[in-house]
Design a protein around this motif. Structure first.
Motif, mmCIF file in Angstrom:
data_model
loop_
_atom_site.group_PDB
_atom_site.id
_atom_site.type_symbol
_atom_site.label_atom_id
_atom_site.label_comp_id
_atom_site.label_asym_id
_atom_site.label_seq_id
_atom_site.Cartn_x
_atom_site.Cartn_y
_atom_site.Cartn_z
ATOM 1 N N GLY A 1 -2.661 4.756 -14.213
ATOM 2 C CA GLY A 1 -2.773 4.258 -12.857
ATOM 3 C C GLY A 1 -3.006 5.406 -11.888
ATOM 4 N N ASP B 1 7.153 1.722 -11.607
ATOM 5 C CA ASP B 1 5.828 1.127 -11.794
ATOM 6 C C ASP B 1 5.917 0.059 -12.877
ATOM 7 O OD1 ASP B 1 3.199 0.485 -12.361
ATOM 8 O OD2 ASP B 1 2.464 2.535 -12.231
ATOM 9 N N ARG B 2 6.007 -1.194 -12.458
ATOM 10 C CA ARG B 2 6.197 -2.304 -13.408
ATOM 11 C C ARG B 2 5.012 -2.434 -14.350
ATOM 12 N NH1 ARG B 2 11.606 -3.238 -12.664
ATOM 13 N NH2 ARG B 2 12.061 -3.174 -10.422
ATOM 14 N N ARG B 3 3.784 -2.142 -13.858
ATOM 15 C CA ARG B 3 2.618 -2.227 -14.724
ATOM 16 C C ARG B 3 2.709 -1.202 -15.846
ATOM 17 N NH1 ARG B 3 -1.610 0.368 -16.087
ATOM 18 N NH2 ARG B 3 -0.874 2.121 -14.841
ATOM 19 N N LEU B 4 3.146 0.016 -15.480
ATOM 20 C CA LEU B 4 3.282 1.067 -16.486
ATOM 21 C C LEU B 4 4.348 0.701 -17.513
ATOM 22 C CD1 LEU B 4 3.329 4.869 -15.775
ATOM 23 C CD2 LEU B 4 5.062 3.855 -17.240
ATOM 24 N N ARG B 5 5.475 0.189 -17.035
ATOM 25 C CA ARG B 5 6.554 -0.191 -17.954
ATOM 26 C C ARG B 5 6.092 -1.254 -18.949
ATOM 27 N NH1 ARG B 5 12.060 -0.879 -14.415
ATOM 28 N NH2 ARG B 5 12.630 -1.971 -16.334
ATOM 29 N N LYS B 6 5.252 -2.151 -18.475
ATOM 30 C CA LYS B 6 4.764 -3.217 -19.357
ATOM 31 C C LYS B 6 3.707 -2.703 -20.327
ATOM 32 C CE LYS B 6 2.696 -7.852 -19.142
ATOM 33 N NZ LYS B 6 2.177 -8.922 -18.240
ATOM 34 N N ALA B 7 2.925 -1.702 -19.887
ATOM 35 C CA ALA B 7 1.804 -1.227 -20.705
ATOM 36 C C ALA B 7 2.234 -0.308 -21.838
ATOM 37 C CB ALA B 7 0.783 -0.516 -19.820
ATOM 38 N N PRO C 1 -5.650 -2.740 -20.251
ATOM 39 C CA PRO C 1 -6.157 -4.094 -19.992
ATOM 40 C C PRO C 1 -7.625 -4.220 -20.394
ATOM 41 C CG PRO C 1 -4.883 -3.294 -18.118
ATOM 42 C CD PRO C 1 -5.047 -2.130 -19.052
ATOM 43 N N GLY D 1 -4.944 -0.334 -13.473
ATOM 44 C CA GLY D 1 -4.620 -1.605 -14.102
ATOM 45 C C GLY D 1 -4.848 -2.790 -13.196
ATOM 46 N N GLU E 1 -2.987 -3.694 -10.585
ATOM 47 C CA GLU E 1 -1.765 -4.231 -9.998
ATOM 48 C C GLU E 1 -0.946 -3.083 -9.435
ATOM 49 O OE1 GLU E 1 2.398 -6.328 -11.503
ATOM 50 O OE2 GLU E 1 0.641 -6.267 -12.793
ATOM 51 N N PRO F 1 2.136 -0.873 -8.276
ATOM 52 C CA PRO F 1 3.525 -0.791 -8.717
ATOM 53 C C PRO F 1 4.463 -1.425 -7.713
ATOM 54 C CG PRO F 1 2.410 1.336 -8.941
ATOM 55 C CD PRO F 1 1.515 0.440 -8.164
#
Length: 341
Positions: free
Chosen positions: A184, A203-209, A273, A326, A328, A330
């Motif tokens: 990101g 960063d929620r996107r990073l945690r999910k990825a 993604p 991504g 989205e 964070p």
């Protein structure tokens, strides 16, 4: 008068030590009119004392060959037990935990053996006690910009390998396009939050990825504590922990933890993604111009991984976009000024 810290105890301590006495008063002159030999504590004395106490409370009497009693109220070992096993006086060891005295390297290593500190924890304790190159004053804005400008061509020479330059506080100073493509765009994060520890947890996107996100994120925090030394008391560190506490309160126990470790080489798998998983080999090194800084390099494991990162970097939005690669933003992120990416 407390026993000299460099003089071994004459007899081993008892298996069942009495209850810990109240903290001793400030040292006064002895019967002969001479004050005890008490070297002033280093700048990190308070942090060192807190660190030693935390590890003392983690040990059980059986871990050091002692027998616990049913009346024991102190968590872990008592101070007098650590003092006796380390060959130092109780009063002096109490002052050490209170940050009121300085220990020699030899004595601190003896205490570390008693507390069963592993190599990263021992190095951290030695740094806090002042046995390392002085960190110097916080790096100014001009020096940070100069370091980023000097290292950026190195980062850009790895078009398929995400790379980032961190300062001693893990603030991001420079990064390449591959970093933005995978992790990101740092430009999307306000400058005061543009920090690796903050990104790893907020960063929620990073945690999910990131596959197996938690061990990697925790290792980042442990490595920061291990290398920060006295810098843990700097205003920037205080500000960073305050923002973490504000933005991710559910992980408050992470920055309150005292464990330390090196940021070890490992394979990190990131879900891109639309492109699937990419495997990256994590390594790090320190720039000669500033050994307190750190470069993180993630090298694609296979040619296919490299091709996916390169294609992602080529398709990323222009620098300064308000959202990371991504798509989205964070949680809690506000667009900030364009960074050096």
């Amino acid at each position: 008068m407390p026993q000299s810290p460099d003089t071994p105890a004459r007899t081993p301590g008892p298996a069942h030590a009495p209850a810990a006495p109240a903290a001793p008063a400030a040292p006064t002159a002895g019967a002969a009119g001479r004050a005890p030999n008490r070297t002033p504590a280093p700048a990190g004395g308070q942090e060192l004392g807190t660190f030693l106490r935390a590890h003392r409370e983690l040990l059980k009497p059986a871990d050091v060959g002692l027998t616990a009693t049913s009346r024991r109220r102190t968590p872990g070992l008592r101070r007098e037990e650590v003092a006796s096993l380390s060959g130092v006086g109780l009063a002096w060891y109490t002052w050490l935990e209170q940050g009121r005295v300085a220990a020699s390297r030899q004595v601190l290593e003896a205490v570390a053996r008693t507390l069963r500190l592993d190599p990263p924890a021992l190095r951290h304790a030695l740094r806090l006690a002042g046995f390392h190159e002085p960190a110097g004053p916080p790096t100014g804005t001009g020096a940070r910009a100069a370091l980023g400008a000097a290292v950026r061509p190195v980062l850009d020479s790895w078009p398929a390998s995400p790379a980032v330059l961190l300062d001693r506080y893990f603030d991001l100073l420079a990064w390449n396009s591959a970093w933005s493509a995978v992790w990101g765009a740092p430009e999307a994060v306000s400058e005061e939050r543009r920090n690796l520890m903050w990104l790893m947890v907020a960063d929620r996107r990073l945690r999910k990825a990131v596959h197996d996100w938690e061990p990697l994120a925790m290792n980042v925090f442990q490595h920061f504590r291990a290398q920060a030394g006295p810098a843990v008391a700097d205003p920037r560190t205080t500000e960073l922990y305050r923002r973490l506490d504000q933005d991710v309160p559910e992980l408050r126990h992470w920055w309150g933890c005292r464990s330390v470790a090196e940021l070890t080489a490992r394979t990190v798998t990131v879900e891109l993604p639309g492109a699937g998983p990419v495997r990256l080999s994590l390594s790090s090194f320190r720039p000669v111009d500033d050994p307190s800084a750190l470069v993180l390099l993630l090298t694609p494991v296979t040619a296919e991984d490299a091709a996916r990162v390169t294609a992602r970097a080529a398709a990323r939005p222009p620098a300064g976009s308000a959202a990371p690669a991504g798509g989205e933003a964070p949680a809690g992120v506000r667009p900030g000024r364009s960074g050096p990416g």
